[in-house]
Design a protein around this motif. Structure first.
Motif, mmCIF file in Angstrom:
data_model
loop_
_atom_site.group_PDB
_atom_site.id
_atom_site.type_symbol
_atom_site.label_atom_id
_atom_site.label_comp_id
_atom_site.label_asym_id
_atom_site.label_seq_id
_atom_site.Cartn_x
_atom_site.Cartn_y
_atom_site.Cartn_z
ATOM 1 N N PRO A 1 -50.377 37.876 19.699
ATOM 2 C CA PRO A 1 -49.974 37.550 18.326
ATOM 3 C C PRO A 1 -49.044 38.573 17.683
ATOM 4 C CG PRO A 1 -52.272 38.251 18.398
ATOM 5 C CD PRO A 1 -51.833 38.084 19.814
ATOM 6 N N LYS A 2 -48.992 39.808 18.249
ATOM 7 C CA LYS A 2 -48.109 40.813 17.643
ATOM 8 C C LYS A 2 -46.639 40.462 17.842
ATOM 9 C CE LYS A 2 -47.504 44.194 21.386
ATOM 10 N NZ LYS A 2 -47.746 45.579 21.816
ATOM 11 N N ASN A 3 -46.367 39.499 18.716
ATOM 12 C CA ASN A 3 -44.988 39.074 18.933
ATOM 13 C C ASN A 3 -44.466 38.182 17.812
ATOM 14 O OD1 ASN A 3 -44.883 40.444 21.401
ATOM 15 N ND2 ASN A 3 -45.674 38.681 22.532
ATOM 16 N N TYR A 4 -45.343 37.847 16.858
ATOM 17 C CA TYR A 4 -44.947 36.986 15.736
ATOM 18 C C TYR A 4 -44.902 37.810 14.448
ATOM 19 C CZ TYR A 4 -45.872 33.217 19.034
ATOM 20 O OH TYR A 4 -45.844 32.406 20.138
ATOM 21 N N PRO A 5 -44.039 37.448 13.513
ATOM 22 C CA PRO A 5 -43.889 38.253 12.284
ATOM 23 C C PRO A 5 -45.104 38.155 11.377
ATOM 24 C CG PRO A 5 -42.575 36.238 12.160
ATOM 25 C CD PRO A 5 -43.082 36.321 13.564
ATOM 26 N N PRO A 6 -45.283 39.159 10.491
ATOM 27 C CA PRO A 6 -46.391 39.126 9.527
ATOM 28 C C PRO A 6 -46.349 37.837 8.710
ATOM 29 C CG PRO A 6 -45.316 41.277 9.516
ATOM 30 C CD PRO A 6 -44.465 40.383 10.362
ATOM 31 N N GLY A 7 -47.520 37.312 8.404
ATOM 32 C CA GLY A 7 -47.597 36.087 7.614
ATOM 33 C C GLY A 7 -47.533 34.813 8.440
ATOM 34 N N THR A 8 -47.407 34.943 9.769
ATOM 35 C CA THR A 8 -47.358 33.767 10.633
ATOM 36 C C THR A 8 -48.669 32.986 10.531
ATOM 37 O OG1 THR A 8 -45.828 34.769 12.215
ATOM 38 C CG2 THR A 8 -47.208 32.969 13.027
ATOM 39 N N GLN A 9 -48.570 31.667 10.460
ATOM 40 C CA GLN A 9 -49.742 30.806 10.455
ATOM 41 C C GLN A 9 -50.053 30.376 11.885
ATOM 42 O OE1 GLN A 9 -51.611 29.976 7.581
ATOM 43 N NE2 GLN A 9 -50.321 31.651 6.812
ATOM 44 N N PHE A 10 -51.189 30.807 12.402
ATOM 45 C CA PHE A 10 -51.570 30.501 13.774
ATOM 46 C C PHE A 10 -52.436 29.240 13.812
ATOM 47 C CE2 PHE A 10 -50.831 35.083 13.652
ATOM 48 C CZ PHE A 10 -49.986 35.248 14.741
ATOM 49 N N PRO A 11 -52.322 28.442 14.882
ATOM 50 C CA PRO A 11 -53.114 27.210 14.975
ATOM 51 C C PRO A 11 -54.587 27.490 15.252
ATOM 52 C CG PRO A 11 -51.950 27.578 17.029
ATOM 53 C CD PRO A 11 -51.453 28.630 16.071
ATOM 54 N N ARG A 12 -55.421 26.495 15.025
ATOM 55 C CA ARG A 12 -56.805 26.540 15.469
ATOM 56 C C ARG A 12 -56.846 25.990 16.896
ATOM 57 N NH1 ARG A 12 -60.595 23.589 11.234
ATOM 58 N NH2 ARG A 12 -62.194 24.558 12.553
ATOM 59 N N TYR A 13 -57.826 26.452 17.666
ATOM 60 C CA TYR A 13 -57.970 26.023 19.060
ATOM 61 C C TYR A 13 -59.435 25.633 19.265
ATOM 62 C CZ TYR A 13 -56.865 26.069 24.098
ATOM 63 O OH TYR A 13 -56.647 25.722 25.408
ATOM 64 N N LEU A 14 -59.687 24.322 19.414
ATOM 65 C CA LEU A 14 -61.043 23.793 19.454
ATOM 66 C C LEU A 14 -61.359 23.144 20.797
ATOM 67 C CD1 LEU A 14 -60.409 23.982 16.346
ATOM 68 C CD2 LEU A 14 -61.877 21.992 16.061
ATOM 69 N N ALA A 15 -62.654 23.101 21.116
ATOM 70 C CA ALA A 15 -63.165 22.400 22.301
ATOM 71 C C ALA A 15 -64.169 21.357 21.814
ATOM 72 C CB ALA A 15 -63.820 23.373 23.278
ATOM 73 N N PRO A 16 -63.727 20.133 21.520
ATOM 74 C CA PRO A 16 -64.607 19.125 20.900
ATOM 75 C C PRO A 16 -65.838 18.775 21.719
ATOM 76 C CG PRO A 16 -62.295 18.458 20.746
ATOM 77 C CD PRO A 16 -62.336 19.650 21.649
ATOM 78 N N PHE A 17 -65.730 18.820 23.083
ATOM 79 C CA PHE A 17 -66.873 18.442 23.911
ATOM 80 C C PHE A 17 -68.041 19.417 23.766
ATOM 81 C CE2 PHE A 17 -63.827 16.221 27.085
ATOM 82 C CZ PHE A 17 -63.721 15.148 26.223
ATOM 83 N N HIS A 18 -67.802 20.580 23.168
ATOM 84 C CA HIS A 18 -68.896 21.508 22.897
ATOM 85 C C HIS A 18 -69.856 20.919 21.862
ATOM 86 C CE1 HIS A 18 -67.199 25.618 24.413
ATOM 87 N NE2 HIS A 18 -66.879 24.623 25.218
ATOM 88 N N ALA A 19 -69.342 20.033 21.019
ATOM 89 C CA ALA A 19 -70.157 19.491 19.929
ATOM 90 C C ALA A 19 -70.418 17.996 20.061
ATOM 91 C CB ALA A 19 -69.455 19.755 18.587
ATOM 92 N N TRP A 20 -69.647 17.298 20.902
ATOM 93 C CA TRP A 20 -69.774 15.847 21.031
ATOM 94 C C TRP A 20 -70.848 15.486 22.052
ATOM 95 C CZ3 TRP A 20 -66.279 12.507 24.540
ATOM 96 C CH2 TRP A 20 -66.573 11.156 24.348
ATOM 97 N N PRO A 21 -71.881 14.774 21.660
ATOM 98 C CA PRO A 21 -72.903 14.357 22.628
ATOM 99 C C PRO A 21 -72.318 13.346 23.623
ATOM 100 C CG PRO A 21 -73.715 14.186 20.363
ATOM 101 C CD PRO A 21 -72.239 14.406 20.283
ATOM 102 N N TYR A 22 -72.482 13.596 24.888
ATOM 103 C CA TYR A 22 -71.970 12.666 25.895
ATOM 104 C C TYR A 22 -72.746 12.855 27.190
ATOM 105 C CZ TYR A 22 -69.578 16.501 28.320
ATOM 106 O OH TYR A 22 -69.305 17.657 29.012
ATOM 107 N N ASN A 23 -72.613 11.881 28.086
ATOM 108 C CA ASN A 23 -73.212 11.956 29.408
ATOM 109 C C ASN A 23 -72.097 11.852 30.434
ATOM 110 O OD1 ASN A 23 -74.233 10.202 31.914
ATOM 111 N ND2 ASN A 23 -75.926 11.470 31.177
#
Length: 272
Positions: free
Chosen positions: A135-157
């Motif tokens: 992240p230091k390669n980006y300028p101050p104030g940069t808005q970084f994305p969220r990174y999610l893993a939905p299957f961690h919370a989604w009940p499935y078989n």
């Protein structure tokens, strides 16, 4: 949401590419493929396999390999002003200390993902190391994305989902839906190395957790687990990938070794 699918084209088998093409056509979504230097990846795999940390080959390779393609996804999201990245990790991937449903903001916004041992060993150039997200390669104030893993919370078989994707035409057959056949070919070599070093399959804890949580079938894996291990040890069937990967990387089984302490490749949280 407006979805952009993204694939890093490294060590992906033909069966998985067939799955990708079928799913894209069925879902009618845009897709970007990034094909990085194979020379860099071969060099990285060779070094890591000869210099594994104490948790073995699967851990060592996975936690250098995964941050590379995770970082590629973050970089693409930054380039295209995409606020959300979703990964198809199962609940056991990656380890909970690294991600539980979402990467921490500290990891995304403040941590250099370059593995410390790869920096210190002197075998990788500045250009090589720049492939890791920082992240230091980006300028101050940069808005970084969220990174999610939905299957961690989604009940499935697992078995029902495998049947469903075939039914929907997202993959061709049950074999195409099976992770044993669609996973990275080098993974067979990693399991082979860990079976030699530890005497058990390193994925056993992950699949045990899936079974306990009702997301995988005990009877299926009670049969498949020992069978897979037998094929790997004997280099038979899909286990032939062990020999192919060794030959491709110019290694022998005796080159595989644990030489580094635990955590040698783990990024230092908050380190810029």
């Amino acid at each position: 949401m407006k979805v952009l699918a993204f694939t890093v084209d490294v060590n992906i088998p033909g069966l998985a590419w067939d799955n990708i093409r079928r799913a894209l056509a069925k879902l009618n979504i845009d897709h970007i493929t990034y094909s990085p230097s194979q020379e860099f990846y071969d060099k990285t795999f060779r070094y890591l396999l000869r210099n594994q940390e104490e948790r073995g080959a699967v851990y060592t390779i996975s936690y250098v390999y995964a941050p590379l393609f995770e970082g590629d996804a973050i970089k693409l999201a930054m380039e295209k002003n995409i606020p959300l990245v979703l990964a198809g990790y199962s609940p056991g991937q990656p380890e909970p200390e690294r991600m539980l449903y979402e990467f921490s903001r500290q990891l995304i916004c403040e941590t250099d993902w370059t593995p410390p041992e790869m920096t210190a060993c002197g075998e990788f150039s500045a250009e090589d190391l720049s492939r890791f997200y920082n992240p230091k390669n980006y300028p101050p104030g940069t808005q970084f994305p969220r990174y999610l893993a939905p299957f961690h919370a989604w009940p499935y078989n697992q078995e029902s989902i495998m049947r469903k994707v075939v039914e929907l035409g997202l993959v061709a057959t049950s074999k195409h839906a099976n992770p044993i056949h669609s996973n990275y070919p080098i993974n067979w070599l990693l399991m082979y190395s860990d079976l030699r070093a530890f005497g058990y399959n390193p994925y056993a804890p992950e699949f045990s957790a899936l079974i306990r949580n009702g997301k995988a079938d005990l009877n299926y894996w009670r049969i498949m687990g020992p069978l897979v291990d037998f094929l790997i040890r004997r280099r038979l069937g899909p286990g032939k990938e062990v020999t192919r990967s060794l030959n491709s990387l110019g290694l022998t089984a005796d080159d595989l070794g644990i030489t580094k302490p635990r955590g040698a490749y783990d990024p230092i949280p908050g380190h810029m």
